[in-house]
Write an enzyme that holds these catalytic residues in place. Structure first.
Site, PDB file in Angstrom:
ATOM      1  N   ARG A  41       1.054  -1.198   0.046  1.00 20.42           N
ATOM      2  CA  ARG A  41      -0.161   0.007   0.126  1.00 20.42           C
ATOM      3  C   ARG A  41       0.948   1.166  -0.053  1.00 20.42           C
ATOM      4  O   ARG A  41       0.559   2.131   0.622  1.00 20.42           O
ATOM      5  CB  ARG A  41      -0.843   0.074   1.120  1.00 20.42           C
ATOM      6  CG  ARG A  41      -1.844  -1.155   1.329  1.00 20.42           C
ATOM      7  CD  ARG A  41      -2.774  -1.370   0.297  1.00 20.42           C
ATOM      8  NE  ARG A  41      -3.536  -2.760   0.453  1.00 20.42           N
ATOM      9  CZ  ARG A  41      -3.059  -3.795  -0.117  1.00 20.42           C
ATOM     10  NH1 ARG A  41      -1.964  -3.847  -0.997  1.00 20.42           N
ATOM     11  NH2 ARG A  41      -3.680  -4.864   0.093  1.00 20.42           N
ATOM     12  N   SER A  52     -10.293  -1.695   4.373  1.00 24.69           N
ATOM     13  CA  SER A  52      -9.530  -1.675   5.448  1.00 24.69           C
ATOM     14  C   SER A  52      -9.046  -0.326   5.796  1.00 24.69           C
ATOM     15  O   SER A  52      -8.369   0.435   5.101  1.00 24.69           O
ATOM     16  CB  SER A  52      -8.363  -2.449   5.095  1.00 24.69           C
ATOM     17  OG  SER A  52      -8.885  -3.996   5.091  1.00 24.69           O
ATOM     18  N   GLU A  89      -4.637   3.480   6.567  1.00 24.15           N
ATOM     19  CA  GLU A  89      -4.439   2.971   5.178  1.00 24.15           C
ATOM     20  C   GLU A  89      -4.974   4.327   4.364  1.00 24.15           C
ATOM     21  O   GLU A  89      -4.785   4.676   3.300  1.00 24.15           O
ATOM     22  CB  GLU A  89      -4.759   1.696   4.928  1.00 24.15           C
ATOM     23  CG  GLU A  89      -4.734   1.451   3.161  1.00 24.15           C
ATOM     24  CD  GLU A  89      -5.273  -0.074   2.866  1.00 24.15           C
ATOM     25  OE1 GLU A  89      -4.883  -1.013   3.888  1.00 24.15           O
ATOM     26  OE2 GLU A  89      -5.924  -0.237   1.814  1.00 24.15           O
TER      27      GLU A  89
HETATM   28  C1  LIG Z   1     -15.291  -2.388   0.331  1.00 21.58           C
HETATM   29  C2  LIG Z   1     -14.038  -1.827  -0.009  1.00 21.58           C
HETATM   30  C3  LIG Z   1     -13.231  -2.845  -0.180  1.00 21.58           C
HETATM   31  C4  LIG Z   1     -11.891  -2.492  -0.360  1.00 21.58           C
HETATM   32  N1  LIG Z   1     -10.877  -3.410  -0.734  1.00 21.58           N
HETATM   33  C5  LIG Z   1      -9.686  -3.407  -0.779  1.00 21.58           C
HETATM   34  C6  LIG Z   1      -8.686  -4.434  -1.135  1.00 21.58           C
HETATM   35  O1  LIG Z   1      -8.981  -5.505  -0.938  1.00 21.58           O
HETATM   36  N2  LIG Z   1      -7.315  -3.857  -1.286  1.00 21.58           N
HETATM   37  C7  LIG Z   1      -7.012  -2.712  -1.279  1.00 21.58           C
HETATM   38  O2  LIG Z   1      -5.847  -2.309  -1.712  1.00 21.58           O
HETATM   39  N3  LIG Z   1      -8.018  -1.657  -1.086  1.00 21.58           N
HETATM   40  C8  LIG Z   1      -9.106  -1.653  -0.926  1.00 21.58           C
HETATM   41  N4  LIG Z   1     -10.008  -1.067  -0.567  1.00 21.58           N
HETATM   42  C9  LIG Z   1      -9.573   0.403  -0.595  1.00 21.58           C
HETATM   43  C10 LIG Z   1      -9.771   1.291  -2.049  1.00 21.58           C
HETATM   44  O3  LIG Z   1     -10.672   0.771  -3.010  1.00 21.58           O
HETATM   45  C11 LIG Z   1      -8.268   1.097  -2.686  1.00 21.58           C
HETATM   46  O4  LIG Z   1      -7.511   1.929  -2.032  1.00 21.58           O
HETATM   47  C12 LIG Z   1      -8.498   1.808  -4.042  1.00 21.58           C
HETATM   48  O5  LIG Z   1      -7.329   1.749  -4.591  1.00 21.58           O
HETATM   49  C13 LIG Z   1      -8.778   3.326  -4.236  1.00 21.58           C
HETATM   50  O6  LIG Z   1      -9.014   4.006  -5.546  1.00 21.58           O
HETATM   51  P1  LIG Z   1     -10.093   5.286  -5.615  1.00 21.58           P
HETATM   52  O7  LIG Z   1     -10.148   5.271  -7.022  1.00 21.58           O
HETATM   53  O8  LIG Z   1     -11.305   5.078  -4.925  1.00 21.58           O
HETATM   54  O9  LIG Z   1      -8.977   6.326  -4.892  1.00 21.58           O
HETATM   55  P2  LIG Z   1      -9.790   7.374  -3.933  1.00 21.58           P
HETATM   56  O10 LIG Z   1     -10.275   7.034  -2.702  1.00 21.58           O
HETATM   57  O11 LIG Z   1     -10.250   8.289  -4.891  1.00 21.58           O
HETATM   58  O12 LIG Z   1      -8.045   8.071  -3.748  1.00 21.58           O
HETATM   59  C14 LIG Z   1      -7.165   7.394  -2.852  1.00 21.58           C
HETATM   60  C15 LIG Z   1      -5.801   8.000  -3.206  1.00 21.58           C
HETATM   61  O13 LIG Z   1      -5.370   7.856  -4.280  1.00 21.58           O
HETATM   62  C16 LIG Z   1      -5.099   9.115  -5.156  1.00 21.58           C
HETATM   63  N5  LIG Z   1      -5.513   8.806  -6.345  1.00 21.58           N
HETATM   64  C17 LIG Z   1      -6.733   8.658  -7.037  1.00 21.58           C
HETATM   65  N6  LIG Z   1      -6.546   8.716  -8.307  1.00 21.58           N
HETATM   66  C18 LIG Z   1      -5.407   8.956  -8.616  1.00 21.58           C
HETATM   67  C19 LIG Z   1      -4.640   9.271  -9.962  1.00 21.58           C
HETATM   68  N7  LIG Z   1      -5.282   9.037 -10.872  1.00 21.58           N
HETATM   69  N8  LIG Z   1      -3.250   9.641  -9.907  1.00 21.58           N
HETATM   70  C20 LIG Z   1      -2.704   9.728  -8.704  1.00 21.58           C
HETATM   71  N9  LIG Z   1      -3.138   9.563  -7.446  1.00 21.58           N
HETATM   72  C21 LIG Z   1      -4.425   9.394  -7.417  1.00 21.58           C
HETATM   73  C22 LIG Z   1      -6.019  10.103  -4.253  1.00 21.58           C
HETATM   74  O14 LIG Z   1      -5.308  11.261  -4.459  1.00 21.58           O
HETATM   75  C23 LIG Z   1      -5.837   9.344  -2.917  1.00 21.58           C
HETATM   76  O15 LIG Z   1      -4.621   9.881  -2.097  1.00 21.58           O
HETATM   77  C24 LIG Z   1     -11.367  -1.178  -0.476  1.00 21.58           C
HETATM   78  C25 LIG Z   1     -12.431  -0.182  -0.260  1.00 21.58           C
HETATM   79  C26 LIG Z   1     -13.679  -0.499  -0.012  1.00 21.58           C
HETATM   80  C27 LIG Z   1     -14.721   0.699   0.155  1.00 21.58           C
END
Ligand SMILES: Cc1cc2nc3c(=O)[nH]c(=O)nc-3n(C[C@H](O)[C@H](O)[C@H](O)COP(=O)(O)OP(=O)(O)OC[C@H]3O[C@@H](n4cnc5c(N)ncnc54)[C@H](O)[C@@H]3O)c2cc1C
Length: 326
Positions: free
Chosen positions: A176, A248, A318
């Site tokens: 992560r 998480s 995280e």
């Molecule tokens: C039900 C559930 C289950 C999940 N399971 C997992 C899992 O199994 N494993 C896991 O790793 N995570 C999990 N997550 C967490 C999450 O889905 C991940 O961290 C995912 O990668 C976040 O993507 P996002 O587009 O929603 O990012 P956001 O929440 O919108 O942003 C997260 C971070 O990424 C940055 N970011 C977003 N887009 C970009 C871009 N294009 N360029 C640079 N930075 C950017 C943002 O600035 C921020 O700092 C889960 C979440 C939920 C709600």
């Protein structure tokens, strides 16, 4: 941005959507938090370049995908939120086993597309409810797979609107964790250098993911679809998906699980306002109704303190927390 700058900004030939005072609770999976002063959803990569070049130098900028790992404080976000989901959405087969996928594409769509094209090893993306950009930023992963294991190269953009291709060697990548190594002097992948002088005062170091070339193994569609189904069923059985959450909340400490420690400390079910440590999965904080971002942040702090006090382990969130307190 002052009024004349906003006008100048709006007069640019932008094809995306600029909105003001946008409730961020609609754009984060916790369904809580404040308002973004401005939100821009680009039409495509070229439009994003124009937008970044037109943005006043001092305008704070924050990139958001699906907000599934994000807490926005109740006082909201000063500046502009750049919304990638629903914006950069190209997804295509680039060459045998390699997909080109833009940052706004959701993990589930990527997994299904890979299955359709008889590629294996992409099923884990279906379980992560974020965008490819967010997954690259977080090195998201599950069930033994991580995003960067699949990366051939990425396309990034900086504040000047310049595009660069980078490879995994350009980043420090861990659990992560993704951090750009000090940038080599490189020339833009494309784009016009003409605006350069105008933007010399803009720090170019910060970059965001625009797209990635991901490599998978050859497989068959039925097996890949079955894998997705199995993985999603496993998630439904173990995660509180019926309530707003951000997955998480804490990183797992070395050789242990944050959920085990939180449960050991008797924190399952612990509630502050509308935020609760999930009864189903102790590393999840759920919004049981009407939670503020402050409720969630206070509960995060409470968990950190209690786990530290009772076990001596310092957990680390995280989830990313942005914005101003109310
Ligand atoms: C039900 C559930 C289950 C999940 N399971 C997992 C899992 O199994 N494993 C896991 O790793 N995570 C999990 N997550 C967490 C999450 O889905 C991940 O961290 C995912 O990668 C976040 O993507 P996002 O587009 O929603 O990012 P956001 O929440 O919108 O942003 C997260 C971070 O990424 C940055 N970011 C977003 N887009 C970009 C871009 N294009 N360029 C640079 N930075 C950017 C943002 O600035 C921020 O700092 C889960 C979440 C939920 C709600």
């Amino acid at each position: 941005m002052n009024m004349s700058e906003i006008k100048q900004f709006s007069d640019c030939k932008l094809r995306g959507e600029l909105r003001h005072n946008v409730a961020m609770n609609k754009h984060v999976s916790w369904r809580a938090g404040g308002v973004a002063e401005r939100m821009y959803q680009p039409a495509d990569v070229a439009d994003l370049q124009v937008f970044l070049r037109s943005l006043p130098v001092d305008e704070p900028l924050y990139v958001v995908g699906l907000g599934s790992n994000l807490l926005v404080r109740d006082g909201g976000v000063r500046g502009t939120v750049l919304l990638m989901h629903g914006a950069l959405k190209e997804l295509r087969v680039e060459s045998a086993n390699t997909l080109y996928v833009e940052a706004g594409v959701a993990g589930a769509k990527l997994a299904r597309f890979a299955a359709t094209h008889q590629l294996s090893g992409a099923a884990f993306f279906a379980g992560i409810p974020g965008t490819v950009g967010g997954m690259l930023a977080m090195n998201a992963g599950c069930y033994g797979s991580e995003t960067w294991q699949k990366v051939q190269r990425v396309l990034v953009i900086n504040r000047r609107g310049e595009l660069f291709q980078r490879s995994a060697e350009d980043y420090e990548i861990g659990y992560r964790h993704v951090a750009a190594r000090p940038s080599p002097q490189s020339s833009p992948a494309s784009g016009r250098g003409g605006d350069r002088e105008k933007h010399d005062s803009i720090p170019a170091q910060e970059e965001w993911f625009v797209a990635a070339w991901l490599k998978f193994e050859a497989g068959d569609s039925d097996t890949a679809r079955q894998e997705i189904k199995t993985l999603l069923n496993k998630r439904i059985a173990t995660q509180p998906l019926n309530l707003p959450n951000a997955g998480s909340v804490f990183r797992n400490p070395p050789n242990d699980h944050a959920a085990r420690l939180i449960e050991l400390c008797g924190l399952k079910g612990k509630q502050i306002g509308g935020a609760q440590v999930s009864e189903k999965h102790a590393n999840f904080i759920v919004n049981v109704g009407g939670s503020t971002a402050a409720d969630i942040e206070n509960l995060i702090k409470e968990v950190l303190d209690v786990v530290d006090m009772k076990t001596g382990v310092k957990l680390h969130p995280e989830v990313r927390i942005i914005g101003e307190a109310a």
